[in-house]
Design a protein around this motif. Structure first.
Motif, PDB file in Angstrom:
ATOM      1  N   PHE A   1       7.233  -0.388   5.171  1.00  0.00           N
ATOM      2  CA  PHE A   1       6.290  -0.880   4.180  1.00  0.00           C
ATOM      3  C   PHE A   1       4.898  -0.919   4.796  1.00  0.00           C
ATOM      4  O   PHE A   1       4.693  -1.536   5.842  1.00  0.00           O
ATOM      5  CB  PHE A   1       6.677  -2.295   3.722  1.00  0.00           C
ATOM      6  CG  PHE A   1       8.072  -2.377   3.160  1.00  0.00           C
ATOM      7  CD1 PHE A   1       8.349  -1.900   1.894  1.00  0.00           C
ATOM      8  CD2 PHE A   1       9.107  -2.921   3.902  1.00  0.00           C
ATOM      9  CE1 PHE A   1       9.630  -1.964   1.375  1.00  0.00           C
ATOM     10  CE2 PHE A   1      10.394  -2.994   3.397  1.00  0.00           C
ATOM     11  CZ  PHE A   1      10.660  -2.510   2.130  1.00  0.00           C
ATOM     12  N   GLY A   2       3.952  -0.245   4.162  1.00  0.00           N
ATOM     13  CA  GLY A   2       2.544  -0.328   4.536  1.00  0.00           C
ATOM     14  C   GLY A   2       1.913  -1.397   3.662  1.00  0.00           C
ATOM     15  O   GLY A   2       2.046  -1.341   2.440  1.00  0.00           O
TER      16      GLY A   2
ATOM     17  N   GLY B   1       0.748  -3.457   8.900  1.00  0.00           N
ATOM     18  CA  GLY B   1      -0.486  -3.876   8.251  1.00  0.00           C
ATOM     19  C   GLY B   1      -1.507  -2.754   8.336  1.00  0.00           C
ATOM     20  O   GLY B   1      -1.775  -2.243   9.420  1.00  0.00           O
ATOM     21  N   GLU B   2      -2.028  -2.354   7.189  1.00  0.00           N
ATOM     22  CA  GLU B   2      -3.043  -1.301   7.177  1.00  0.00           C
ATOM     23  C   GLU B   2      -4.403  -1.939   7.423  1.00  0.00           C
ATOM     24  O   GLU B   2      -4.780  -2.886   6.749  1.00  0.00           O
ATOM     25  CB  GLU B   2      -3.008  -0.551   5.848  1.00  0.00           C
ATOM     26  CG  GLU B   2      -1.719   0.228   5.672  1.00  0.00           C
ATOM     27  CD  GLU B   2      -1.732   1.122   4.449  1.00  0.00           C
ATOM     28  OE1 GLU B   2      -2.740   1.157   3.717  1.00  0.00           O
ATOM     29  OE2 GLU B   2      -0.716   1.785   4.230  1.00  0.00           O
ATOM     30  N   GLY B   3      -5.104  -1.447   8.418  1.00  0.00           N
ATOM     31  CA  GLY B   3      -6.428  -1.953   8.729  1.00  0.00           C
ATOM     32  C   GLY B   3      -6.449  -2.973   9.853  1.00  0.00           C
ATOM     33  O   GLY B   3      -7.399  -3.051  10.600  1.00  0.00           O
ATOM     34  N   ASP B   4      -5.385  -3.775   9.999  1.00  0.00           N
ATOM     35  CA  ASP B   4      -5.401  -4.793  11.050  1.00  0.00           C
ATOM     36  C   ASP B   4      -4.502  -4.432  12.229  1.00  0.00           C
ATOM     37  O   ASP B   4      -4.496  -5.125  13.236  1.00  0.00           O
ATOM     38  CB  ASP B   4      -5.028  -6.170  10.499  1.00  0.00           C
ATOM     39  CG  ASP B   4      -3.658  -6.201   9.841  1.00  0.00           C
ATOM     40  OD1 ASP B   4      -2.840  -5.306  10.089  1.00  0.00           O
ATOM     41  OD2 ASP B   4      -3.408  -7.143   9.070  1.00  0.00           O
TER      42      ASP B   4
ATOM     43  N   LYS C   1       0.818  -1.214   0.000  1.00  0.00           N
ATOM     44  CA  LYS C   1       0.000   0.000   0.000  1.00  0.00           C
ATOM     45  C   LYS C   1       0.853   1.267   0.000  1.00  0.00           C
ATOM     46  O   LYS C   1       0.443   2.294  -0.509  1.00  0.00           O
ATOM     47  CB  LYS C   1      -0.917   0.024   1.227  1.00  0.00           C
ATOM     48  CG  LYS C   1      -1.895  -1.131   1.289  1.00  0.00           C
ATOM     49  CD  LYS C   1      -2.984  -0.923   0.282  1.00  0.00           C
ATOM     50  CE  LYS C   1      -4.159  -1.842   0.516  1.00  0.00           C
ATOM     51  NZ  LYS C   1      -5.260  -1.544  -0.354  1.00  0.00           N
ATOM     52  N   SER C   2       2.038   1.186   0.631  1.00  0.00           N
ATOM     53  CA  SER C   2       2.927   2.349   0.665  1.00  0.00           C
ATOM     54  C   SER C   2       4.341   1.891   1.006  1.00  0.00           C
ATOM     55  O   SER C   2       4.536   0.818   1.575  1.00  0.00           O
ATOM     56  CB  SER C   2       2.456   3.367   1.713  1.00  0.00           C
ATOM     57  OG  SER C   2       2.553   2.821   3.007  1.00  0.00           O
TER      58      SER C   2
ATOM     59  N   ASP D   1      -3.954 -13.370   8.923  1.00  0.00           N
ATOM     60  CA  ASP D   1      -3.841 -12.658  10.199  1.00  0.00           C
ATOM     61  C   ASP D   1      -2.451 -12.926  10.777  1.00  0.00           C
ATOM     62  O   ASP D   1      -2.180 -14.039  11.244  1.00  0.00           O
ATOM     63  CB  ASP D   1      -4.929 -13.128  11.166  1.00  0.00           C
ATOM     64  CG  ASP D   1      -4.909 -12.368  12.484  1.00  0.00           C
ATOM     65  OD1 ASP D   1      -3.979 -11.570  12.707  1.00  0.00           O
ATOM     66  OD2 ASP D   1      -5.828 -12.589  13.284  1.00  0.00           O
ATOM     67  N   PRO D   2      -1.550 -11.947  10.746  1.00  0.00           N
ATOM     68  CA  PRO D   2      -0.187 -12.174  11.211  1.00  0.00           C
ATOM     69  C   PRO D   2      -0.072 -12.320  12.730  1.00  0.00           C
ATOM     70  O   PRO D   2       0.969 -12.713  13.233  1.00  0.00           O
ATOM     71  CB  PRO D   2       0.571 -10.933  10.724  1.00  0.00           C
ATOM     72  CG  PRO D   2      -0.470  -9.887  10.608  1.00  0.00           C
ATOM     73  CD  PRO D   2      -1.749 -10.593  10.248  1.00  0.00           C
ATOM     74  N   SER D   3      -1.139 -12.032  13.452  1.00  0.00           N
ATOM     75  CA  SER D   3      -1.061 -12.085  14.917  1.00  0.00           C
ATOM     76  C   SER D   3      -1.483 -13.431  15.500  1.00  0.00           C
ATOM     77  O   SER D   3      -1.414 -13.634  16.694  1.00  0.00           O
ATOM     78  CB  SER D   3      -1.918 -10.975  15.528  1.00  0.00           C
ATOM     79  OG  SER D   3      -3.278 -11.192  15.205  1.00  0.00           O
TER      80      SER D   3
END
Length: 131
Positions: free
Chosen positions: A71-72, A108-111, A60-61, A78-80
């Motif tokens: 890095f976005g 992570g964008e959003g999570d 994303k970015s 789910d990385p968590s």
């Protein structure tokens, strides 16, 4: 920032002392830049982009300041969660290699997942800290 500068100095010193073979291994200083999702980023040609695509991670970015990249991304998993730990570790290590062994952050964008990845060149050890 100080750590990256010291690593750059060390790489330069090793290149001078050990000859061209090691000097070629040290990545050049990257110009600072920032890109957001869109045409500019989709055409960004970098080995990290290839690694992200391999794992289905959407870039994303990207922001680079003094050879430290952030890095976005949008993770496809789910990385968590525990079951995804091995996949995440492999992804982070492959990004580290593709990034020339320079420390970086991935968010992570959003999570809300975020990780800072560092490489100890002497111990050949990757450390991962949650952000």
């Amino acid at each position: 920032m100080k750590k990256n500068f010291e690593a750059l100095l060390m790489a330069a010193a090793l290149g001078i002392l050990a000859g061209p073979a090691l000097a070629a291994d040290a990545p050049p200083k990257v110009t600072n830049y920032s890109m957001k999702e869109g045409a500019e980023l989709s055409s960004w040609s970098h080995p990290v982009h290839d690694v992200l695509k391999k794992y289905g991670v959407v870039l994303k970015s990207v922001t680079v300041k003094d050879n430290y990249a952030t890095f976005g991304v949008k993770f496809p998993f789910d990385p968590s969660t525990g079951p995804n730990g091995k996949k995440l570790h492999e992804l982070l290590f492959e990004i580290l290699k593709a990034n020339g062994w320079w420390d970086y952050a991935i968010r992570g964008e959003g999570d809300g997942a975020g990780f800072e990845v560092q490489w100890d060149k002497q111990k050949k050890l990757m450390t991962i800290d949650s952000l």
